[in-house]
Scaffold this motif. Structure first.
Motif, PDB file in Angstrom:
ATOM      1  N   VAL A  57       0.843  -1.201   0.000  1.00 42.77           N
ATOM      2  CA  VAL A  57       0.000   0.000   0.000  1.00 42.77           C
ATOM      3  C   VAL A  57       0.875   1.246   0.000  1.00 42.77           C
ATOM      4  O   VAL A  57       0.663   2.176  -0.772  1.00 42.77           O
ATOM      5  CB  VAL A  57      -0.958  -0.004   1.214  1.00 42.77           C
ATOM      6  N   THR A  58       1.884   1.257   0.851  1.00 40.93           N
ATOM      7  CA  THR A  58       2.739   2.444   0.932  1.00 40.93           C
ATOM      8  C   THR A  58       3.610   2.583  -0.312  1.00 40.93           C
ATOM      9  O   THR A  58       3.877   3.693  -0.755  1.00 40.93           O
ATOM     10  CB  THR A  58       3.613   2.419   2.202  1.00 40.93           C
ATOM     11  N   GLN A  59       4.040   1.470  -0.877  1.00 41.15           N
ATOM     12  CA  GLN A  59       4.831   1.520  -2.109  1.00 41.15           C
ATOM     13  C   GLN A  59       4.058   2.223  -3.217  1.00 41.15           C
ATOM     14  O   GLN A  59       4.615   3.027  -3.962  1.00 41.15           O
ATOM     15  CB  GLN A  59       5.203   0.115  -2.570  1.00 41.15           C
ATOM     16  N   LYS A  60       2.791   1.912  -3.331  1.00 39.03           N
ATOM     17  CA  LYS A  60       1.963   2.518  -4.385  1.00 39.03           C
ATOM     18  C   LYS A  60       1.844   4.021  -4.212  1.00 39.03           C
ATOM     19  O   LYS A  60       2.004   4.777  -5.165  1.00 39.03           O
ATOM     20  CB  LYS A  60       0.571   1.885  -4.396  1.00 39.03           C
ATOM     21  N   VAL A  61       1.563   4.464  -3.011  1.00 39.33           N
ATOM     22  CA  VAL A  61       1.374   5.898  -2.799  1.00 39.33           C
ATOM     23  C   VAL A  61       2.694   6.657  -2.916  1.00 39.33           C
ATOM     24  O   VAL A  61       2.743   7.757  -3.462  1.00 39.33           O
ATOM     25  CB  VAL A  61       0.650   6.192  -1.464  1.00 39.33           C
ATOM     26  N   LEU A  62       3.786   6.072  -2.433  1.00 38.00           N
ATOM     27  CA  LEU A  62       5.074   6.760  -2.490  1.00 38.00           C
ATOM     28  C   LEU A  62       5.658   6.793  -3.900  1.00 38.00           C
ATOM     29  O   LEU A  62       6.500   7.644  -4.197  1.00 38.00           O
ATOM     30  CB  LEU A  62       6.055   6.117  -1.507  1.00 38.00           C
ATOM     31  N   ALA A  63       5.200   5.910  -4.776  1.00 31.54           N
ATOM     32  CA  ALA A  63       5.676   5.912  -6.169  1.00 31.54           C
ATOM     33  C   ALA A  63       5.312   7.209  -6.891  1.00 31.54           C
ATOM     34  O   ALA A  63       5.939   7.560  -7.892  1.00 31.54           O
ATOM     35  CB  ALA A  63       5.104   4.711  -6.917  1.00 31.54           C
ATOM     36  N   LYS A  64       4.343   7.935  -6.377  1.00 26.37           N
ATOM     37  CA  LYS A  64       3.968   9.227  -6.968  1.00 26.37           C
ATOM     38  C   LYS A  64       5.047  10.279  -6.724  1.00 26.37           C
ATOM     39  O   LYS A  64       5.132  11.264  -7.446  1.00 26.37           O
ATOM     40  CB  LYS A  64       2.653   9.727  -6.360  1.00 26.37           C
ATOM     41  N   TYR A  65       5.843  10.063  -5.691  1.00 24.96           N
ATOM     42  CA  TYR A  65       6.796  11.075  -5.240  1.00 24.96           C
ATOM     43  C   TYR A  65       8.267  10.681  -5.404  1.00 24.96           C
ATOM     44  O   TYR A  65       9.139  11.539  -5.371  1.00 24.96           O
ATOM     45  CB  TYR A  65       6.560  11.390  -3.759  1.00 24.96           C
ATOM     46  N   PHE A  66       8.541   9.378  -5.526  1.00 22.02           N
ATOM     47  CA  PHE A  66       9.921   8.892  -5.505  1.00 22.02           C
ATOM     48  C   PHE A  66      10.212   7.942  -6.660  1.00 22.02           C
ATOM     49  O   PHE A  66       9.318   7.263  -7.155  1.00 22.02           O
ATOM     50  CB  PHE A  66      10.189   8.117  -4.200  1.00 22.02           C
ATOM     51  N   ASN A  67      11.492   7.880  -7.022  1.00 28.44           N
ATOM     52  CA  ASN A  67      12.003   6.907  -7.994  1.00 28.44           C
ATOM     53  C   ASN A  67      12.973   5.974  -7.283  1.00 28.44           C
ATOM     54  O   ASN A  67      13.751   6.407  -6.426  1.00 28.44           O
ATOM     55  CB  ASN A  67      12.759   7.597  -9.130  1.00 28.44           C
ATOM     56  N   LYS A  68      12.947   4.726  -7.687  1.00 28.76           N
ATOM     57  CA  LYS A  68      13.872   3.740  -7.149  1.00 28.76           C
ATOM     58  C   LYS A  68      15.216   3.889  -7.855  1.00 28.76           C
ATOM     59  O   LYS A  68      15.268   3.978  -9.078  1.00 28.76           O
ATOM     60  CB  LYS A  68      13.310   2.333  -7.366  1.00 28.76           C
ATOM     61  N   LEU A  69      16.285   3.901  -7.080  1.00 28.29           N
ATOM     62  CA  LEU A  69      17.624   4.002  -7.654  1.00 28.29           C
ATOM     63  C   LEU A  69      18.075   2.654  -8.202  1.00 28.29           C
ATOM     64  O   LEU A  69      17.790   1.607  -7.610  1.00 28.29           O
ATOM     65  CB  LEU A  69      18.629   4.464  -6.594  1.00 28.29           C
ATOM     66  N   ASP A  70      18.787   2.698  -9.283  1.00 27.95           N
ATOM     67  CA  ASP A  70      19.403   1.504  -9.840  1.00 27.95           C
ATOM     68  C   ASP A  70      20.528   1.071  -8.897  1.00 27.95           C
ATOM     69  O   ASP A  70      21.351   1.894  -8.483  1.00 27.95           O
ATOM     70  CB  ASP A  70      19.958   1.814 -11.232  1.00 27.95           C
ATOM     71  N   ARG A  71      20.556  -0.210  -8.567  1.00 29.82           N
ATOM     72  CA  ARG A  71      21.551  -0.713  -7.614  1.00 29.82           C
ATOM     73  C   ARG A  71      22.995  -0.541  -8.098  1.00 29.82           C
ATOM     74  O   ARG A  71      23.920  -0.577  -7.298  1.00 29.82           O
ATOM     75  CB  ARG A  71      21.293  -2.191  -7.327  1.00 29.82           C
ATOM     76  N   THR A  72      23.180  -0.380  -9.393  1.00 29.74           N
ATOM     77  CA  THR A  72      24.537  -0.222  -9.921  1.00 29.74           C
ATOM     78  C   THR A  72      24.977   1.241  -9.980  1.00 29.74           C
ATOM     79  O   THR A  72      26.131   1.522 -10.296  1.00 29.74           O
ATOM     80  CB  THR A  72      24.660  -0.845 -11.323  1.00 29.74           C
ATOM     81  N   SER A  73      24.078   2.153  -9.659  1.00 28.38           N
ATOM     82  CA  SER A  73      24.421   3.577  -9.749  1.00 28.38           C
ATOM     83  C   SER A  73      25.310   4.003  -8.582  1.00 28.38           C
ATOM     84  O   SER A  73      25.269   3.429  -7.489  1.00 28.38           O
ATOM     85  CB  SER A  73      23.149   4.435  -9.774  1.00 28.38           C
ATOM     86  N   GLU A  74      26.096   5.016  -8.827  1.00 24.32           N
ATOM     87  CA  GLU A  74      26.956   5.569  -7.782  1.00 24.32           C
ATOM     88  C   GLU A  74      26.120   6.161  -6.648  1.00 24.32           C
ATOM     89  O   GLU A  74      26.495   6.063  -5.477  1.00 24.32           O
ATOM     90  CB  GLU A  74      27.903   6.621  -8.369  1.00 24.32           C
ATOM     91  N   GLU A  75      25.000   6.776  -6.987  1.00 27.76           N
ATOM     92  CA  GLU A  75      24.137   7.368  -5.953  1.00 27.76           C
ATOM     93  C   GLU A  75      23.610   6.278  -5.021  1.00 27.76           C
ATOM     94  O   GLU A  75      23.590   6.460  -3.804  1.00 27.76           O
ATOM     95  CB  GLU A  75      22.981   8.145  -6.592  1.00 27.76           C
ATOM     96  N   PHE A  76      23.173   5.147  -5.585  1.00 28.01           N
ATOM     97  CA  PHE A  76      22.703   4.046  -4.745  1.00 28.01           C
ATOM     98  C   PHE A  76      23.824   3.573  -3.816  1.00 28.01           C
ATOM     99  O   PHE A  76      23.612   3.402  -2.613  1.00 28.01           O
ATOM    100  CB  PHE A  76      22.203   2.860  -5.582  1.00 28.01           C
ATOM    101  N   LYS A  77      25.010   3.350  -4.372  1.00 32.08           N
ATOM    102  CA  LYS A  77      26.132   2.848  -3.575  1.00 32.08           C
ATOM    103  C   LYS A  77      26.457   3.800  -2.425  1.00 32.08           C
ATOM    104  O   LYS A  77      26.691   3.371  -1.289  1.00 32.08           O
ATOM    105  CB  LYS A  77      27.360   2.638  -4.459  1.00 32.08           C
ATOM    106  N   LYS A  78      26.463   5.090  -2.710  1.00 27.77           N
ATOM    107  CA  LYS A  78      26.750   6.100  -1.691  1.00 27.77           C
ATOM    108  C   LYS A  78      25.687   6.084  -0.595  1.00 27.77           C
ATOM    109  O   LYS A  78      26.002   6.051   0.594  1.00 27.77           O
ATOM    110  CB  LYS A  78      26.819   7.478  -2.342  1.00 27.77           C
ATOM    111  N   LEU A  79      24.415   6.093  -0.991  1.00 24.38           N
ATOM    112  CA  LEU A  79      23.327   6.129  -0.010  1.00 24.38           C
ATOM    113  C   LEU A  79      23.224   4.814   0.765  1.00 24.38           C
ATOM    114  O   LEU A  79      22.929   4.824   1.961  1.00 24.38           O
ATOM    115  CB  LEU A  79      22.002   6.468  -0.688  1.00 24.38           C
ATOM    116  N   PHE A  80      23.473   3.694   0.099  1.00 23.03           N
ATOM    117  CA  PHE A  80      23.452   2.408   0.781  1.00 23.03           C
ATOM    118  C   PHE A  80      24.527   2.363   1.870  1.00 23.03           C
ATOM    119  O   PHE A  80      24.274   1.932   3.004  1.00 23.03           O
ATOM    120  CB  PHE A  80      23.652   1.253  -0.203  1.00 23.03           C
ATOM    121  N   THR A  81      25.717   2.843   1.547  1.00 27.56           N
ATOM    122  CA  THR A  81      26.801   2.885   2.523  1.00 27.56           C
ATOM    123  C   THR A  81      26.436   3.784   3.701  1.00 27.56           C
ATOM    124  O   THR A  81      26.626   3.426   4.867  1.00 27.56           O
ATOM    125  CB  THR A  81      28.109   3.372   1.853  1.00 27.56           C
TER     126      THR A  81
END
Length: 144
Positions: free
Chosen positions: A90-114
């Motif tokens: 339910v929350t995934q659906k509503v938040l999809a209006k506001y957010f994008n999922k980062l690609d796991r191979t992106s530098e931004e994902f790696k930085k935020l994951f760390t």
């Protein structure tokens, strides 16, 4: 799962959607991001108890804050009132209006994951759920 009464047949996630009102604006979301930061001020909390089960994490760059979907997506969430009810779907659906999922191979994902991993380990003694990196979960950032 279906439930039936004399007048209605409905799915369990629809019940939860109605009982736990989902966020309707950026203001609701920002309020929840800020509320999640109180996680270590109220121990023991259900949020801390279920921390390892969260695998959809959202990031708000303006204040450098993280919060999980199941906390962020329901209106007026607080550490004290969080009871782990509701569904992530339910929350995934509503938040999809506001957010994008980062690609796991992106530098931004790696930085935020760390960064999120360090916060989780250093502040709460918790590891992140493996699904954040290797499964269905992820890290999400606001849409441009």
């Amino acid at each position: 799962m279906l439930y039936q009464s004399e007048m209605f047949v409905y799915r369990r996630d629809e019940i939860l959607y109605n009982e736990n009102k989902v966020v309707e604006s950026w203001n609701d979301i920002i309020e929840n991001f800020r509320s999640f930061q109180e996680i270590d001020n109220l121990e023991p909390s259900r949020v801390l108890q279920y921390y390892r089960s969260f695998f959809h994490w959202y990031y708000w760059p303006e204040e450098g804050l993280f919060a999980p979907s199941k906390f962020l997506g329901y209106k007026n969430s607080t550490i004290g009132s969080y009871d782990s009810s509701g569904t992530g779907g339910v929350t995934q659906k509503v938040l999809a209006k506001y957010f994008n999922k980062l690609d796991r191979t992106s530098e931004e994902f790696k930085k935020l994951f760390t960064e999120l991993s360090q916060i989780s380990k250093n502040n709460f003694g918790k590891d992140l759920n493996d699904k954040v990196l290797n499964g269905t979960g992820g890290i999400y950032v606001p849409k441009q």
